[in-house]
Structure formats: structure tokens, C-alpha cells
Design a protein around this motif. Structure first.
Motif, PDB file in Angstrom:
ATOM      1  N   GLY A  15      -0.817  -7.354   4.478  1.00  0.00           N
ATOM      2  CA  GLY A  15      -0.258  -7.584   5.813  1.00  0.00           C
ATOM      3  C   GLY A  15       0.475  -6.377   6.388  1.00  0.00           C
ATOM      4  N   LYS A  16       0.236  -5.202   5.826  1.00  0.00           N
ATOM      5  CA  LYS A  16       0.964  -3.999   6.248  1.00  0.00           C
ATOM      6  C   LYS A  16       0.736  -3.673   7.723  1.00  0.00           C
ATOM      7  N   THR A  17      -0.526  -3.682   8.144  1.00  0.00           N
ATOM      8  CA  THR A  17      -0.836  -3.301   9.527  1.00  0.00           C
ATOM      9  C   THR A  17      -0.218  -4.295  10.503  1.00  0.00           C
ATOM     10  N   THR A  18      -0.321  -5.564  10.171  1.00  0.00           N
ATOM     11  CA  THR A  18       0.260  -6.613  11.009  1.00  0.00           C
ATOM     12  C   THR A  18       1.771  -6.429  11.110  1.00  0.00           C
ATOM     13  N   GLN A  19       2.419  -6.177   9.983  1.00  0.00           N
ATOM     14  CA  GLN A  19       3.887  -6.080   9.974  1.00  0.00           C
ATOM     15  C   GLN A  19       4.378  -4.749  10.545  1.00  0.00           C
ATOM     16  N   ARG A  38      -0.625   5.767  10.174  1.00  0.00           N
ATOM     17  CA  ARG A  38      -1.228   5.201   8.952  1.00  0.00           C
ATOM     18  C   ARG A  38      -1.755   6.309   8.057  1.00  0.00           C
ATOM     19  N   GLU A  39      -1.977   5.945   6.804  1.00  0.00           N
ATOM     20  CA  GLU A  39      -2.628   6.856   5.856  1.00  0.00           C
ATOM     21  C   GLU A  39      -3.703   6.109   5.082  1.00  0.00           C
ATOM     22  N   PRO A  40      -4.778   6.766   4.621  1.00  0.00           N
ATOM     23  CA  PRO A  40      -5.069   8.125   5.024  1.00  0.00           C
ATOM     24  C   PRO A  40      -5.374   8.177   6.509  1.00  0.00           C
ATOM     25  N   GLY A  41      -4.924   9.249   7.171  1.00  0.00           N
ATOM     26  CA  GLY A  41      -5.186   9.400   8.600  1.00  0.00           C
ATOM     27  C   GLY A  41      -3.929   9.745   9.361  1.00  0.00           C
ATOM     28  N   LEU A  69      -7.747  15.125  -1.826  1.00  0.00           N
ATOM     29  CA  LEU A  69      -8.133  14.762  -0.451  1.00  0.00           C
ATOM     30  C   LEU A  69      -7.011  13.973   0.228  1.00  0.00           C
ATOM     31  N   HIS A  70      -6.412  13.019  -0.499  1.00  0.00           N
ATOM     32  CA  HIS A  70      -5.304  12.255   0.096  1.00  0.00           C
ATOM     33  C   HIS A  70      -4.147  13.184   0.454  1.00  0.00           C
ATOM     34  N   TYR A  71      -3.865  14.157  -0.408  1.00  0.00           N
ATOM     35  CA  TYR A  71      -2.745  15.064  -0.108  1.00  0.00           C
ATOM     36  C   TYR A  71      -3.099  16.080   0.974  1.00  0.00           C
ATOM     37  N   VAL A 103      -0.055   5.062  -6.970  1.00  0.00           N
ATOM     38  CA  VAL A 103      -0.548   3.797  -7.506  1.00  0.00           C
ATOM     39  C   VAL A 103      -2.080   3.747  -7.569  1.00  0.00           C
ATOM     40  N   TYR A 104      -2.761   4.061  -6.460  1.00  0.00           N
ATOM     41  CA  TYR A 104      -4.235   3.935  -6.464  1.00  0.00           C
ATOM     42  C   TYR A 104      -4.891   5.010  -7.337  1.00  0.00           C
ATOM     43  N   GLN A 105      -4.474   6.277  -7.165  1.00  0.00           N
ATOM     44  CA  GLN A 105      -5.123   7.335  -7.949  1.00  0.00           C
ATOM     45  C   GLN A 105      -4.469   7.459  -9.335  1.00  0.00           C
ATOM     46  N   ASP A 185       8.217 -10.551  -0.177  1.00  0.00           N
ATOM     47  CA  ASP A 185       7.223 -11.572  -0.560  1.00  0.00           C
ATOM     48  C   ASP A 185       6.272 -11.769   0.621  1.00  0.00           C
ATOM     49  N   ALA A 186       5.038 -11.252   0.457  1.00  0.00           N
ATOM     50  CA  ALA A 186       4.080 -11.249   1.570  1.00  0.00           C
ATOM     51  C   ALA A 186       3.192 -12.488   1.588  1.00  0.00           C
ATOM     52  N   THR A 187       3.465 -13.457   0.700  1.00  0.00           N
ATOM     53  CA  THR A 187       2.647 -14.679   0.694  1.00  0.00           C
ATOM     54  C   THR A 187       3.093 -15.650   1.787  1.00  0.00           C
ATOM     55  N   PRO A 189       4.424 -17.152   5.610  1.00  0.00           N
ATOM     56  CA  PRO A 189       3.853 -17.023   6.959  1.00  0.00           C
ATOM     57  C   PRO A 189       4.325 -15.740   7.647  1.00  0.00           C
ATOM     58  N   LEU A 190       3.528 -15.268   8.593  1.00  0.00           N
ATOM     59  CA  LEU A 190       3.786 -13.991   9.295  1.00  0.00           C
ATOM     60  C   LEU A 190       5.216 -13.851   9.790  1.00  0.00           C
ATOM     61  N   ASP A 191       5.724 -14.886  10.447  1.00  0.00           N
ATOM     62  CA  ASP A 191       7.067 -14.792  11.040  1.00  0.00           C
ATOM     63  C   ASP A 191       8.138 -14.631   9.966  1.00  0.00           C
TER      64      ASP A 191
HETATM   65  N1  T5A Z   1      -5.454   4.697  -0.421  1.00  0.00           N
HETATM   66  C1  T5A Z   1      -4.596   5.041   0.582  1.00  0.00           C
HETATM   67  C2  T5A Z   1      -5.456   5.366  -1.635  1.00  0.00           C
HETATM   68  O1  T5A Z   1      -6.263   5.069  -2.514  1.00  0.00           O
HETATM   69  N2  T5A Z   1      -4.568   6.389  -1.821  1.00  0.00           N
HETATM   70  C3  T5A Z   1      -3.699   6.793  -0.853  1.00  0.00           C
HETATM   71  O2  T5A Z   1      -2.925   7.745  -1.045  1.00  0.00           O
HETATM   72  C4  T5A Z   1      -3.713   6.080   0.406  1.00  0.00           C
HETATM   73  C5  T5A Z   1      -2.769   6.475   1.499  1.00  0.00           C
HETATM   74  C6  T5A Z   1      -6.926   2.502   3.083  1.00  0.00           C
HETATM   75  C7  T5A Z   1      -7.327   2.544   1.632  1.00  0.00           C
HETATM   76  O3  T5A Z   1      -6.967   3.792   1.094  1.00  0.00           O
HETATM   77  C8  T5A Z   1      -6.405   3.609  -0.174  1.00  0.00           C
HETATM   78  C9  T5A Z   1      -5.805   2.256  -0.174  1.00  0.00           C
HETATM   79  C10 T5A Z   1      -6.621   1.470   0.827  1.00  0.00           C
HETATM   80  O4  T5A Z   1      -7.586   0.724   0.154  1.00  0.00           O
HETATM   81  P1  T5A Z   1      -7.135   0.498   4.749  1.00  0.00           P
HETATM   82  O5  T5A Z   1      -8.328  -0.047   5.449  1.00  0.00           O
HETATM   83  O6  T5A Z   1      -6.072   1.130   5.541  1.00  0.00           O
HETATM   84  O7  T5A Z   1      -7.684   1.511   3.670  1.00  0.00           O
HETATM   85  O8  T5A Z   1      -6.647  -0.630   3.758  1.00  0.00           O
HETATM   86  P2  T5A Z   1      -5.276  -1.355   3.669  1.00  0.00           P
HETATM   87  O9  T5A Z   1      -4.172  -0.384   3.863  1.00  0.00           O
HETATM   88  O10 T5A Z   1      -5.225  -2.135   2.406  1.00  0.00           O
HETATM   89  O11 T5A Z   1      -5.314  -2.302   4.904  1.00  0.00           O
HETATM   90  P3  T5A Z   1      -5.736  -3.797   5.032  1.00  0.00           P
HETATM   91  O12 T5A Z   1      -6.060  -3.956   6.471  1.00  0.00           O
HETATM   92  O13 T5A Z   1      -6.746  -4.192   4.016  1.00  0.00           O
HETATM   93  O14 T5A Z   1      -4.491  -4.592   4.670  1.00  0.00           O
HETATM   94  P4  T5A Z   1      -3.129  -4.783   5.384  1.00  0.00           P
HETATM   95  O15 T5A Z   1      -2.904  -3.771   6.460  1.00  0.00           O
HETATM   96  O16 T5A Z   1      -2.129  -4.879   4.321  1.00  0.00           O
HETATM   97  O17 T5A Z   1      -3.274  -6.226   6.038  1.00  0.00           O
HETATM   98  P5  T5A Z   1      -3.497  -6.681   7.554  1.00  0.00           P
HETATM   99  O18 T5A Z   1      -2.220  -6.645   8.284  1.00  0.00           O
HETATM  100  O19 T5A Z   1      -4.660  -5.942   8.092  1.00  0.00           O
HETATM  101  O20 T5A Z   1      -3.851  -8.193   7.311  1.00  0.00           O
HETATM  102  C11 T5A Z   1      -5.080  -8.569   6.686  1.00  0.00           C
HETATM  103  C12 T5A Z   1      -5.466  -9.972   7.193  1.00  0.00           C
HETATM  104  O21 T5A Z   1      -4.515 -10.915   6.741  1.00  0.00           O
HETATM  105  C13 T5A Z   1      -3.904 -11.583   7.825  1.00  0.00           C
HETATM  106  C14 T5A Z   1      -4.120 -10.704   9.050  1.00  0.00           C
HETATM  107  O22 T5A Z   1      -4.128 -11.457  10.241  1.00  0.00           O
HETATM  108  C15 T5A Z   1      -5.474 -10.072   8.731  1.00  0.00           C
HETATM  109  O23 T5A Z   1      -6.496 -10.939   9.113  1.00  0.00           O
HETATM  110  N3  T5A Z   1      -2.485 -11.743   7.499  1.00  0.00           N
HETATM  111  C16 T5A Z   1      -1.904 -12.905   7.156  1.00  0.00           C
HETATM  112  N4  T5A Z   1      -2.418 -14.144   7.044  1.00  0.00           N
HETATM  113  C17 T5A Z   1      -1.545 -15.128   6.655  1.00  0.00           C
HETATM  114  N5  T5A Z   1      -0.210 -14.913   6.389  1.00  0.00           N
HETATM  115  C18 T5A Z   1       0.330 -13.688   6.517  1.00  0.00           C
HETATM  116  N6  T5A Z   1       1.646 -13.488   6.246  1.00  0.00           N
HETATM  117  C19 T5A Z   1      -0.540 -12.616   6.902  1.00  0.00           C
HETATM  118  N7  T5A Z   1      -0.347 -11.279   7.089  1.00  0.00           N
HETATM  119  C20 T5A Z   1      -1.541 -10.763   7.448  1.00  0.00           C
END
Ligand code: T5A
Length: 211
Positions: A15-19, A38-41, A69-71, A103-105, A185-187, A189-191
Motif C-alpha cells: 500500500g506504499k503508493t496509495t499511502q 518513487r524508486e527505482p525512478g 543499477l539501483h544505486y 532487503v531485495y538485493q 500494520d498495513a493489513t 483498512p486504508l483510512d
Molecule cells: N526494488 C526497488 C528493488 O529490488 N530494489 C530497490 O532498491 C528498489 C528501490 C518496484 C520493484 O523494485 C524492487 C521492489 C519492487 O518490486 P513497483 O511496481 O514500484 O516495483 O512495486 P511496489 O513498490 O511493490 O509497488 P506496488 O504497487 O506493488 O505496491 P504498493 O505501492 O505497496 O501498493 P499500492 O498502494 O499500489 O496498493 C496495491 C493494491 O492494494 C490496494 C490498492 O488499492 C491497490 O489496488 N490497497 C489496499 N487494499 C485494501 N486495504 C488497504 N489498506 C490497501 N492499501 C492498498
């Protein structure tokens, strides 16, 4: 006065992008200039690198090449977007930052922590967030949310054990750096998640946010 740098971290679909948007709205209402990124980007060259990272097969890159590449993207992003915004007093909210590489790498793909720390030091010279919000959600729940979107990325295709290491890796960072990190705790509801984030930002960065 320098602005503040807030990062949102966590596994897929947490829910990072949403929040990020919700927090930005609260800060703007409180009178702050906010830059959402946002990152990467987050910068033209960094977005070009992002395309290399989020598309293709999971095994496309050697883990250390992927780290570099990430750095490379992050160095562009910090120098050309984040640092100038902070210098003019803006608050910057980034959807992911350096903890995602640790964490990822690191935990996920097995690059040694010392290697990542050395690359970080060489690229960013100690630059770090003022506050990191770690959105925590069970792996299956996060992946189910992410899968509901049309555009699944390369990392979502890594196996379940990988994503388990990602969740644990973020929680380990939060335990190691409690002054910088707050676990949310991201489980819920959104609000409710937005309210918890607003409270954490208010308490830790000394800003009064709308309820
Ligand atoms: N990465 C990135 C690395 O490996 N190394 C690095 O150094 C960096 C910077 C980026 C990828 O790059 C990797 C990690 C990532 O995999 P990305 O597309 O930006 O790729 O992937 P994420 O950052 O994971 O983005 P996501 O879009 O998958 O997840 P978000 O942003 O956490 O979630 P969000 O807000 O898009 O929500 C997902 C869905 O859930 C719903 C939303 O409406 C949406 O439909 N939702 C909820 N539903 C119910 N209750 C809630 N509380 C909700 N919150 C959101």
C-alpha cells in the motif's frame, strides 16, 4: 530551512503508493510543499534504469549488477530531485529508497550487506531518510493485492521464499534502527493505515497533521 525526507518501504502490494498520496495530501493541508517520488525512478535517467529492472525474467541480472543499477538510479534521483527539493524546504516522500536494496538485493538475492553498505557510501555519502515508514503485511496478502493490478512487475515473479525474506528483512531493519523507522500494520483498512502514518509522522517529525 531544509525540508524532511520520508520513505515508505515494505513488500509487494503493502500500500506504499496509495499511502504516499494520502500522506502528501495531509502535509499539503498542513501548509508544506511536498514532492512525491518513487524508486527505482523519480528522475528521467533513473526512470530509464527502472525499465531495465522491473521488466523481463527474474534471473535477468546478476545480483551485484542489479544492486549497482539501483544505486545508479538512486544517485541520479538524490542529486537531481531529492536534494534540491530538501534544500528549498520541501518535504519529499519516496515510495521506496535504499532499504529496498538492502532487503531485495541483500536478504532477497544474497548480496553481502558489507558490499551494499560500501556501494551506498560511495554513491550517497551518508545521505539517508529522516523517517522511514515500513508497511508490514503478510506476503500472501500483499501479493494478492499486487496481482489485482494489470501491471505485475519482475519482482512479483520471484518465489514465495524470496518474498518471505523481504518481509523479515524490513522488520530486521526496523529493529536495528528504531529511531529512523516506524512499523505500520498495513493489513488494516486504508483510512486506518493513513491515520497511523499521520500519527507517526506527527510524533517523530514534529508536525501537526489534519486527523
Ligand atoms: N526494488 C526497488 C528493488 O529490488 N530494489 C530497490 O532498491 C528498489 C528501490 C518496484 C520493484 O523494485 C524492487 C521492489 C519492487 O518490486 P513497483 O511496481 O514500484 O516495483 O512495486 P511496489 O513498490 O511493490 O509497488 P506496488 O504497487 O506493488 O505496491 P504498493 O505501492 O505497496 O501498493 P499500492 O498502494 O499500489 O496498493 C496495491 C493494491 O492494494 C490496494 C490498492 O488499492 C491497490 O489496488 N490497497 C489496499 N487494499 C485494501 N486495504 C488497504 N489498506 C490497501 N492499501 C492498498
Amino acid at each position: 530551512m531544509r525540508g524532511r525526507f520520508i520513505t515508505l518501504e515494505g513488500g509487494e502490494g503493502a500500500g506504499k503508493t496509495t499511502q504516499r498520496a494520502r500522506l502528501a495530501a495531509m502535509l499539503r493541508e498542513a501548509g508544506r510543499e511536498v514532492v512525491e517520488t518513487r524508486e527505482p525512478g523519480g528522475e528521467a535517467g533513473a526512470e530509464a534504469i527502472r525499465t531495465l529492472l522491473v521488466s523481463g525474467e527474474p534471473g535477468r541480472w546478476e545480483p551485484v549488477a542489479e544492486t549497482l543499477l539501483h544505486y545508479a538510479a538512486r544517485a541520479q534521483h538524490v542529486a537531481r530531485v531529492i536534494a534540491p527539493a530538501l534544500a528549498r524546504g520541501a518535504w519529499v516522500i519516496s515510495d521506496r529508497f535504499a532499504d529496498s536494496t538492502a532487503v531485495y538485493q541483500g536478504a532477497g538475492q544474497g548480496v553481502a550487506a558489507a558490499t551494499i553498505r560500501a556501494i551506498d557510501a560511495a554513491s550517497l555519502a551518508g545521505f539517508a531518510p529522516d523517517l522511514t515508514l515500513i508497511l508490514d503485511i503478510p506476503v500472501a496478502d500483499g501479493l494478492a493485492r499486487a496481482a489485482a493490478r494489470a501491471d505485475t512487475n519482475r519482482y512479483e515473479r520471484f518465489d514465495a521464499a524470496f518474498h518471505g525474506r523481504i518481509r523479515e528483512g524490513f522488520l530486521a531493519i526496523a529493529r536495528a534502527e528504531p529511531g529512523r523507522c516506524a512499523v505500520i500494520d498495513a493489513t488494516r483498512p486504508l483510512d486506518d493505515v493513513a491515520r497511523a502514518i499521520g500519527e507517526a509522522v506527527g510524533a517523530r517529525l514534529g508536525v501537526t497533521l489534519p486527523a
